[in-house]
Write a protein that holds these residues in place. Structure first.
Motif, PDB file in Angstrom:
ATOM      1  N   MET A 139     -10.928   5.606  -7.995  1.00  0.00           N
ATOM      2  CA  MET A 139      -9.676   6.004  -8.658  1.00  0.00           C
ATOM      3  C   MET A 139      -9.905   6.475 -10.088  1.00  0.00           C
ATOM      4  O   MET A 139     -10.889   6.096 -10.726  1.00  0.00           O
ATOM      5  CB  MET A 139      -8.676   4.846  -8.624  1.00  0.00           C
ATOM      6  N   ASP A 140      -9.003   7.327 -10.573  1.00  0.00           N
ATOM      7  CA  ASP A 140      -9.108   7.830 -11.944  1.00  0.00           C
ATOM      8  C   ASP A 140      -8.691   6.770 -12.942  1.00  0.00           C
ATOM      9  O   ASP A 140      -7.861   5.908 -12.637  1.00  0.00           O
ATOM     10  CB  ASP A 140      -8.218   9.065 -12.128  1.00  0.00           C
ATOM     11  N   ALA A 141      -9.234   6.896 -14.158  1.00  0.00           N
ATOM     12  CA  ALA A 141      -8.943   5.914 -15.190  1.00  0.00           C
ATOM     13  C   ALA A 141      -7.530   6.057 -15.744  1.00  0.00           C
ATOM     14  O   ALA A 141      -6.969   5.107 -16.284  1.00  0.00           O
ATOM     15  CB  ALA A 141      -9.952   6.059 -16.323  1.00  0.00           C
ATOM     16  N   ASP A 142      -6.963   7.256 -15.597  1.00  0.00           N
ATOM     17  CA  ASP A 142      -5.674   7.514 -16.250  1.00  0.00           C
ATOM     18  C   ASP A 142      -4.476   7.012 -15.435  1.00  0.00           C
ATOM     19  O   ASP A 142      -3.335   7.325 -15.760  1.00  0.00           O
ATOM     20  CB  ASP A 142      -5.525   9.013 -16.530  1.00  0.00           C
ATOM     21  N   LEU A 143      -4.766   6.246 -14.377  1.00  0.00           N
ATOM     22  CA  LEU A 143      -3.749   5.662 -13.499  1.00  0.00           C
ATOM     23  C   LEU A 143      -2.879   6.711 -12.808  1.00  0.00           C
ATOM     24  O   LEU A 143      -1.759   6.420 -12.392  1.00  0.00           O
ATOM     25  CB  LEU A 143      -2.889   4.632 -14.254  1.00  0.00           C
ATOM     26  N   GLN A 144      -3.410   7.942 -12.692  1.00  0.00           N
ATOM     27  CA  GLN A 144      -2.720   8.944 -11.872  1.00  0.00           C
ATOM     28  C   GLN A 144      -2.875   8.580 -10.403  1.00  0.00           C
ATOM     29  O   GLN A 144      -2.177   9.107  -9.550  1.00  0.00           O
ATOM     30  CB  GLN A 144      -3.311  10.332 -12.127  1.00  0.00           C
ATOM     31  N   ASP A 145      -3.857   7.728 -10.150  1.00  0.00           N
ATOM     32  CA  ASP A 145      -4.041   7.177  -8.809  1.00  0.00           C
ATOM     33  C   ASP A 145      -3.545   5.729  -8.893  1.00  0.00           C
ATOM     34  O   ASP A 145      -4.286   4.825  -9.261  1.00  0.00           O
ATOM     35  CB  ASP A 145      -5.529   7.187  -8.416  1.00  0.00           C
TER      36      ASP A 145
ATOM     37  N   ASP B 298       3.185   9.973  -4.534  1.00  0.00           N
ATOM     38  CA  ASP B 298       3.536  10.920  -5.588  1.00  0.00           C
ATOM     39  C   ASP B 298       2.604  10.665  -6.751  1.00  0.00           C
ATOM     40  O   ASP B 298       2.442   9.526  -7.188  1.00  0.00           O
ATOM     41  CB  ASP B 298       4.984  10.709  -6.046  1.00  0.00           C
ATOM     42  N   ARG B 299       1.987  11.719  -7.249  1.00  0.00           N
ATOM     43  CA  ARG B 299       1.005  11.540  -8.317  1.00  0.00           C
ATOM     44  C   ARG B 299       1.699  11.626  -9.674  1.00  0.00           C
ATOM     45  O   ARG B 299       2.224  12.673 -10.050  1.00  0.00           O
ATOM     46  CB  ARG B 299      -0.053  12.637  -8.197  1.00  0.00           C
ATOM     47  N   PRO B 300       1.709  10.530 -10.424  1.00  0.00           N
ATOM     48  CA  PRO B 300       2.375  10.574 -11.732  1.00  0.00           C
ATOM     49  C   PRO B 300       1.514  11.297 -12.770  1.00  0.00           C
ATOM     50  O   PRO B 300       0.357  11.625 -12.489  1.00  0.00           O
ATOM     51  CB  PRO B 300       2.508   9.096 -12.094  1.00  0.00           C
ATOM     52  N   ALA B 301       2.065  11.526 -13.957  1.00  0.00           N
ATOM     53  CA  ALA B 301       1.278  12.114 -15.044  1.00  0.00           C
ATOM     54  C   ALA B 301       0.348  11.043 -15.595  1.00  0.00           C
ATOM     55  O   ALA B 301       0.551   9.849 -15.353  1.00  0.00           O
ATOM     56  CB  ALA B 301       2.211  12.624 -16.125  1.00  0.00           C
ATOM     57  N   ARG B 302      -0.703  11.430 -16.342  1.00  0.00           N
ATOM     58  CA  ARG B 302      -1.632  10.413 -16.864  1.00  0.00           C
ATOM     59  C   ARG B 302      -0.960   9.514 -17.904  1.00  0.00           C
ATOM     60  O   ARG B 302      -0.051   9.966 -18.610  1.00  0.00           O
ATOM     61  CB  ARG B 302      -2.931  11.019 -17.385  1.00  0.00           C
ATOM     62  N   VAL B 303      -1.409   8.258 -18.004  1.00  0.00           N
ATOM     63  CA  VAL B 303      -0.715   7.302 -18.871  1.00  0.00           C
ATOM     64  C   VAL B 303      -0.931   7.583 -20.353  1.00  0.00           C
ATOM     65  O   VAL B 303      -0.075   7.289 -21.184  1.00  0.00           O
ATOM     66  CB  VAL B 303      -1.115   5.827 -18.586  1.00  0.00           C
TER      67      VAL B 303
HETATM   68 MG    MG Z   1      -6.071  12.632 -14.358  1.00  0.00          MG
END
Ligand code: MG
Ligand code: UDP
Length: 335
Positions: free
Chosen positions: A96-102, A199-204
């Motif tokens: 998973m990505d670090a930006d919590l988009q996942d 649904d993929r949110p924007a990065r945190v």
């Molecule tokens: Mg990202």
């Protein structure tokens, strides 16, 4: 130590993510309270130039199960994921990505699906937060072109966010491509695969580390490593142009001997010359990029270089209270 049957790892690559390290670790810790099977968290710092690694060391101080890996420089997201998968000891891993988009909540659903007996559970992006109209559409078109060209059953609109079982990770270790295209290779491996929509949110926090150029490079890498179609396209186009030129010749002969008028036109000749010069250079480039890939493979360099690995332990587990066991592996080569 043999991990518990249901142990799961998180594999998270980070590149210049100092703005969100605290959010990431906090969210993971909150999530783990409900999900005790998450016993291993591999945070791979892909050669960040900011305080990402230092932050991670401080934030995971005293926490159980964290493995911090630091690359000697930026090797790219795909290789950071590769390093993570190489090091996992748990029975399954979620990339998973670090930006919590996942989102972690979706990772939880993936774990539940894995327990039903699947080897790969990938996330299918329904909505894409934080992406422009053009980015959204180029991504959509690419996934469809990739599927057509590669001929493998790659899921549409799925990134690298996915859970893989131990069997998949073991098979993964036999793949030694220099520029692995993770999502394509995992699809290629087969096993029981299924997808879940989210649904993929924007990065945190922070900004994207994947500018359009890197994105395009990843797309081209993916295509080149799975398909020789672009090379075949040159053959087809060559044949088509040759066939076309026969008609051109007939036309010239007819105008000269039947109609009695020779075609004049320096401009049309120059245009045709430049056009086909361009086409030839383009395909020379295509062939060149395949040759470059072969060259990369032949050199057989390690795919990534690890500068340092640290394993965090809870304070209670250490006699001397020194919770972080630092291991300097300067110069060590990737697996
Ligand atoms: Mg990202
Ligand atoms: N990343 C990485 N190395 C790179 C670029 C990105 O490890 O060279 C990581 C980044 O820190 C993030 C993930 O890969 O955890 C996805 O990157 P990003 O969120 O910037 O991509 P986007 O979501 O915009 O496609």
């Amino acid at each position: 130590m043999t991990p518990d049957k249901a142990s799961v790892a998180l594999v998270v690559p980070l590149y210049n993510e100092e703005a969100l390290t605290h959010i990431l670790v906090r969210e993971i810790e909150t999530f783990r309270r409900d999900r005790p099977e998450i016993q291993e968290i591999l945070l791979i710092d892909d050669g960040s130039r900011d305080d990402t690694f230092r932050n991670l060391v401080a934030l995971t101080d005293g926490l159980d199960g964290y493995v911090l890996v630091r690359f000697s420089r930026n090797f790219g997201h795909q290789l950071a994921v590769t390093a993570g998968l190489d090091l996992v000891t748990a029975n399954a891993a979620v990339i998973m990505d670090a930006d919590l988009q996942d989102p972690l909540e979706v990772a939880g659903r993936m774990i539940d699906t894995w327990r039903e007996g699947y080897d790969v559970v990938y996330g299918i992006r329904r909505e894409r937060g934080g992406m422009s109209f053009t980015e959204r559409w180029t991504a959509r078109v690419f996934y469809r072109v990739f599927r057509r060209f590669s001929g493998i059953d790659a899921p549409l609109d799925a990134g690298d966010f996915r859970l893989v079982s131990r069997r998949v990770m073991d098979a993964w270790k036999d793949l030694s491509e220099q520029q692995p295209y993770v999502r394509g290779l995992i699809a290629w491996l087969g096993f029981n695969q299924t997808g879940i929509e989210y649904d993929r949110p924007a990065r945190v926090a922070g900004t994207s580390k994947y500018p359009m150029v890197k994105r395009l490079q990843l797309a081209l890498d993916g295509l080149a490593s799975f398909s020789a179609q672009p090379l075949r396209l040159a053959v087809r186009l060559g044949l088509l142009v040759s066939a076309g030129s026969v008609f051109g010749l007939l036309w010239v002969l007819v105008t000269k001997y039947v109609l009695g008028t020779a075609i004049t036109g320096w401009a049309s000749l120059i245009f045709v010359g430049f056009f086909f010069g361009g086409v030839q250079l383009f395909f020379l480039g295509v062939v060149g990029s395949y040759v470059a890939r072969v060259y990369d493979e032949v050199k057989g360099r390690p795919r990534y270089v690890v500068q340092e690995i640290r394993t965090s332990r809870s304070h209670g587990a250490e006699q001397n209270g020194n919770d972080v066991v630092g291991e300097d592996r300067t110069g060590e080569q990737g697996i």
